[in-house]
Design an enzyme around this catalytic site. Structure first.
Site, PDB file in Angstrom:
ATOM      1  N   LEU A   1      33.939  30.685  40.886  1.00 43.87           N
ATOM      2  CA  LEU A   1      35.031  31.636  41.011  1.00 43.87           C
ATOM      3  C   LEU A   1      34.949  32.360  42.337  1.00 43.87           C
ATOM      4  CD1 LEU A   1      35.116  33.045  37.414  1.00 43.87           C
ATOM      5  CD2 LEU A   1      36.843  31.632  38.537  1.00 43.87           C
TER       6      LEU A   1
ATOM      7  N   THR B   1      39.886  29.956  49.037  1.00 45.25           N
ATOM      8  CA  THR B   1      39.067  28.821  48.604  1.00 45.25           C
ATOM      9  C   THR B   1      40.033  27.706  48.232  1.00 45.25           C
ATOM     10  OG1 THR B   1      37.431  30.320  47.713  1.00 45.25           O
ATOM     11  CG2 THR B   1      37.346  28.046  46.951  1.00 45.25           C
TER      12      THR B   1
ATOM     13  N   MET C   1      43.393  28.340  43.528  1.00 47.41           N
ATOM     14  CA  MET C   1      42.851  29.029  44.692  1.00 47.41           C
ATOM     15  C   MET C   1      42.437  30.457  44.376  1.00 47.41           C
ATOM     16  SD  MET C   1      45.060  28.250  48.054  1.00 47.41           S
ATOM     17  CE  MET C   1      45.415  26.517  48.306  1.00 47.41           C
ATOM     18  N   CYS C   2      41.391  30.922  45.034  1.00 43.89           N
ATOM     19  CA  CYS C   2      41.136  32.351  44.958  1.00 43.89           C
ATOM     20  C   CYS C   2      40.998  32.880  46.373  1.00 43.89           C
ATOM     21  CB  CYS C   2      39.947  32.686  44.065  1.00 43.89           C
ATOM     22  SG  CYS C   2      38.343  32.615  44.816  1.00 43.89           S
ATOM     23  N   MET C   3      41.207  34.184  46.495  1.00 40.52           N
ATOM     24  CA  MET C   3      41.176  34.811  47.807  1.00 40.52           C
ATOM     25  C   MET C   3      39.874  35.577  47.973  1.00 40.52           C
ATOM     26  SD  MET C   3      43.810  37.609  49.284  1.00 40.52           S
ATOM     27  CE  MET C   3      42.876  38.978  48.623  1.00 40.52           C
TER      28      MET C   3
END
Ligand SMILES: *[C@@H]1O[C@H](CO)[C@@H](O)[C@H](O)[C@H]1NC(C)=O
Ligand SMILES: *[C@@H]1O[C@H](CO)[C@@H](O)[C@H](O)[C@H]1NC(C)=O
Length: 191
Positions: free
Chosen positions: A13, A45, A64-66
């Site tokens: 994560l 990501t 996606m994560c920021m």
């Protein structure tokens, strides 16, 4: 969920999952003349590669994560990531301590006590970064992962290709590499 799976999930994560380095593995090469100040700021990501069973199960549901990268007082990095979990945006911080050569960091999980090394293998700072993480102590020693960071949610074909090549060089098979879908959830920078 086993403790190991929980640890992997946390690392995925946060987008810093890397390869768990085995003794036999050659050290990862680092971005030459790495300049940490140019690496700071916002990243997405957008690609991951791992051979963990957790990742194989979940890779089709991840998005996606920021992450926002800021310097810490000890010369390391504060990596704060925002992601959607149970319909809510959650924020988590990883503190990476400097580990020798520029671009090389160590992360110790406060919860599990395990240690992972994080390498910035290549970056041009304003478009992409290729990261590699390897467990060195404690839980997760047989886990490995590579990460693609991009400055936008739409990395070019050329950058995606760089990541695929990098992942293959690190021993991942084609089906272990995933490009994460864009999302508009939890992408606002918190002030
Ligand atoms: C993942 O790859 C590493 C390094 O090649 C290996 O040591 C490990 O056993 C693999 N793990 C799984 C779950 O296949
Ligand atoms: C890391 O960054 C976050 C977000 O800016 C901040 O809330 C937190 O206090 C920082 N932690 C440390 C130890 O620098």
């Amino acid at each position: 969920m086993t403790a190991l799976h929980a640890l992997w999930m946390g690392l995925v994560l946060l987008g810093v999952l890397g390869v768990l380095q085995t003794q036999a593995q050659a050290p990862v090469s680092l971005q030459p003349n790495f300049q940490q100040d140019k690496f700071l700021g916002r990243w997405f990501t957008s690609g991951l590669a791992s051979n963990s069973s957790w990742f194989r199960e979940k890779k089709n549901v991840l998005s996606m994560c920021m992450s926002v990268v800021a310097p810490t007082a000890d010369g390391g990095l504060n990596l704060t990531s925002t992601f959607l979990r149970k319909e809510q945006c959650e924020t988590r911080t990883l503190l990476l301590r400097p580990a020798g050569a520029p671009g090389c960091y160590t992360y110790t999980s406060p919860h599990w006590g395990s240690t992972h090394d994080v390498w910035v293998a290549a970056t041009n700072y304003d478009e992409y970064a290729l990261l590699y993480t390897a467990g060195t102590r404690g839980l997760g020693q047989d886990f490995h992962m590579a990460t693609l960071y991009s400055r936008t949610q739409t990395p070019s074909a050329d950058i995606r290709e760089k990541f695929s090549t990098f992942a293959k060089t690190r021993g991942f098979t084609e089906d272990a590499v995933v490009f994460l879908p864009q999302t508009d959830k939890c992408m606002e920078e918190r002030k």
